[in-house]
Design a protein around this motif. Structure first.
Motif, short mmCIF file in Angstrom:
data_model
loop_
_atom_site.label_atom_id
_atom_site.label_comp_id
_atom_site.label_asym_id
_atom_site.label_seq_id
_atom_site.Cartn_x
_atom_site.Cartn_y
_atom_site.Cartn_z
N VAL A 27 0.83 -1.24 -0.03
CA VAL A 27 0.04 -0.09 0.17
C VAL A 27 1.04 1.24 -0.03
CG1 VAL A 27 -1.77 1.29 1.13
CG2 VAL A 27 -1.82 -1.07 1.11
N GLY A 28 2.00 1.34 0.91
CA GLY A 28 2.82 2.41 0.98
C GLY A 28 3.58 2.71 -0.38
N VAL A 29 4.07 1.36 -1.08
CA VAL A 29 4.75 1.82 -2.12
C VAL A 29 4.06 2.22 -3.41
CG1 VAL A 29 6.11 0.23 -3.93
CG2 VAL A 29 6.44 -0.17 -1.52
N VAL A 30 2.90 1.75 -3.52
CA VAL A 30 1.92 2.13 -4.55
C VAL A 30 1.73 3.71 -4.11
CG1 VAL A 30 -0.33 1.80 -5.55
CG2 VAL A 30 1.01 -0.17 -5.22
N ARG A 32 3.46 5.91 -3.02
CA ARG A 32 4.54 6.69 -3.21
C ARG A 32 4.54 6.69 -4.70
NH1 ARG A 32 5.75 4.83 1.75
NH2 ARG A 32 6.60 2.93 1.28
N MET A 33 4.46 5.59 -5.32
CA MET A 33 4.44 5.64 -6.89
C MET A 33 3.66 6.48 -7.57
SD MET A 33 4.76 1.67 -7.78
CE MET A 33 6.54 0.68 -7.56
N ASN A 34 2.55 6.52 -7.17
CA ASN A 34 1.15 7.52 -7.33
C ASN A 34 1.65 8.81 -7.25
OD1 ASN A 34 -0.40 5.45 -8.35
ND2 ASN A 34 -1.50 5.16 -6.65
N GLU A 35 2.20 9.25 -6.02
CA GLU A 35 2.55 10.57 -5.85
C GLU A 35 3.65 11.09 -6.83
OE1 GLU A 35 4.14 13.35 -2.15
OE2 GLU A 35 3.49 11.22 -1.66
N LEU A 36 4.68 10.21 -6.91
CA LEU A 36 5.89 10.64 -7.84
C LEU A 36 5.24 10.72 -9.35
CD1 LEU A 36 8.82 11.00 -7.86
CD2 LEU A 36 9.20 8.57 -7.98
N SER A 37 4.42 9.85 -9.80
CA SER A 37 4.17 9.83 -11.07
C SER A 37 3.28 11.06 -11.29
CB SER A 37 3.01 8.52 -11.45
OG SER A 37 2.05 8.37 -10.63
N GLU A 38 2.70 11.56 -10.50
CA GLU A 38 1.81 12.55 -10.54
C GLU A 38 2.61 14.09 -10.69
OE1 GLU A 38 -1.60 15.13 -11.16
OE2 GLU A 38 -1.27 12.94 -11.25
N VAL A 134 17.49 5.47 -7.63
CA VAL A 134 16.51 4.35 -6.99
C VAL A 134 15.71 4.98 -6.17
CG1 VAL A 134 16.13 2.02 -6.18
CG2 VAL A 134 18.21 2.74 -7.63
N VAL A 135 14.23 5.06 -6.20
CA VAL A 135 13.54 5.45 -5.02
C VAL A 135 13.48 4.33 -3.95
CG1 VAL A 135 11.21 6.29 -4.47
CG2 VAL A 135 12.16 6.45 -6.65
N SER A 136 14.29 4.51 -2.93
CA SER A 136 14.64 3.70 -1.80
C SER A 136 13.39 2.92 -1.26
CB SER A 136 15.51 4.02 -0.79
OG SER A 136 14.96 5.18 -0.05
N ASP A 137 12.16 3.95 -1.17
CA ASP A 137 10.89 3.24 -0.57
C ASP A 137 10.00 3.18 -1.63
OD1 ASP A 137 10.71 6.12 -1.02
OD2 ASP A 137 10.00 6.37 1.09
N GLY A 138 10.36 2.99 -2.84
CA GLY A 138 9.40 2.95 -4.10
C GLY A 138 9.55 1.46 -4.70
N HIS A 139 10.33 0.66 -3.82
CA HIS A 139 10.23 -0.90 -4.72
C HIS A 139 10.11 -1.96 -3.41
CE1 HIS A 139 14.57 -1.63 -2.71
NE2 HIS A 139 14.53 -0.19 -3.06
N THR A 140 9.70 -3.04 -3.91
CA THR A 140 9.42 -4.03 -2.87
C THR A 140 9.62 -5.55 -3.62
OG1 THR A 140 7.61 -4.65 -1.55
CG2 THR A 140 6.83 -4.14 -3.83
N THR A 141 9.52 -6.34 -2.37
CA THR A 141 9.78 -7.68 -2.79
C THR A 141 8.92 -8.64 -1.77
OG1 THR A 141 11.50 -9.27 -3.46
CG2 THR A 141 11.78 -8.08 -1.46
N GLY A 142 9.00 -9.88 -2.04
CA GLY A 142 8.47 -11.02 -0.96
C GLY A 142 9.48 -11.27 0.01
#
Length: 198
Positions: A27-30, A32-38, A134-142
Motif C-alpha cells: 500500500v505504501g509503495v503504491v 509513493r509511486m502514485n505521488e511521484l508519477s503525478e 533508485v527510489v529507496s521506498d518505491g520498490h518492494t519484494t516478498g
C-alpha cells in the motif's frame, strides 16, 4: 547537455501481488509511486509502466488478469506501457528505443521485485551510462528463504549506494528526499517537461 528525467515503474502487476505472494508495504509503495508519477505528469515528463509478458510460459500471459497492472495504481492515458520478457527490462524490449526517442538521460526506478527485475534493470541501466535514482521506498519484494523482505530491500538499497559509477551516476533516495531536492523540485516547478540544461 540536454537532460530529461523518466520514471520507470516495473512489474506492478496483479499476478505478483496475491495472497500467496504478499509484498512488503504494498500500500505504501503504491501510494509513493502514485505521488511521484503525478509530479512527473504535471511536469510533462514521461511515466513508463513496465509489464512482464510471459506469453507462452503459462504465467503473466498478455491480456490476462495476472498481467494487468494493479488497480490501485493511477495509470493515465498519457503514460507509456512497455512489455518486458526477462528480469532486465532492456532485454529484447522497446525500452531503449523509447528512451532514445524521449531524449532520456536520467531514470528514476521503482517497482517489483527488488531482488529480481528492479536489480537487473538498475545494473543494466548503469552499464548504459544513465544517471539513475533508485527510489529507496518505491520498490518492494516478498519474503525469501533466508531473508525477510524488508531486509532484502535494505540490502539492495545499500548495494546500489555503493556501486562503482560509470559515465552516469547512481543515487538511492526516499520519495521525501527526492521532493526536498532543490534541483529536482526547481525543474518540477518550472514546467518539468521541457528538457533542462544540466
Amino acid at each position: 547537455m540536454k537532460s530529461r528525467k523518466v520514471l520507470l515503474i516495473i512489474d506492478m502487476q496483479k499476478g505478483s501481488f496475491t495472497p500467496k505472494t504478499p509484498r512488503f508495504d504494498t500500500v505504501g509503495v503504491v501510494k509513493r509511486m502514485n505521488e511521484l508519477s503525478e509530479l512527473f505528469r504535471k511536469a510533462e515528463l514521461p511515466v513508463i509502466y513496465i509489464q512482464h509478458d510471459g506469453t507462452g510460459t503459462g504465467e503473466f500471459e498478455k491480456n490476462t488478469s495476472e498481467w494487468e497492472l494493479l488497480d490501485s495504481l493511477n495509470v493515465e492515458p498519457t503514460d507509456i506501457l512497455i512489455d518486458k520478457y526477462a528480469n532486465d527490462v532492456f532485454y529484447n524490449s522497446k525500452l531503449q528505443s523509447k528512451l532514445t526517442e524521449l531524449n532520456a538521460t536520467e531514470l528514476l526506478i521503482t517497482g517489483c521485485a527488488t531482488d529480481f527485475c528492479v536489480e537487473s534493470t538498475v545494473q543494466s541501466a548503469l552499464t548504459k551510462d544513465y544517471n539513475i535514482t533508485v527510489v529507496s521506498d518505491g520498490h518492494t519484494t516478498g519474503e525469501r528463504p533466508n531473508l525477510k523482505a524488508e531486509k532484502v530491500i535494505e540490502h539492495y538499497n545499500w548495494v546500489w549506494q555503493n556501486m562503482i559509477p560509470t559515465k552516469g551516476e547512481i543515487k538511492v533516495k526516499t520519495l521525501n528526499e527526492i521532493k526536498n531536492d532543490t534541483t529536482t523540485m526547481a525543474i518540477i516547478n518550472t514546467g518539468f517537461g521541457a528538457e533542462s540544461e544540466v
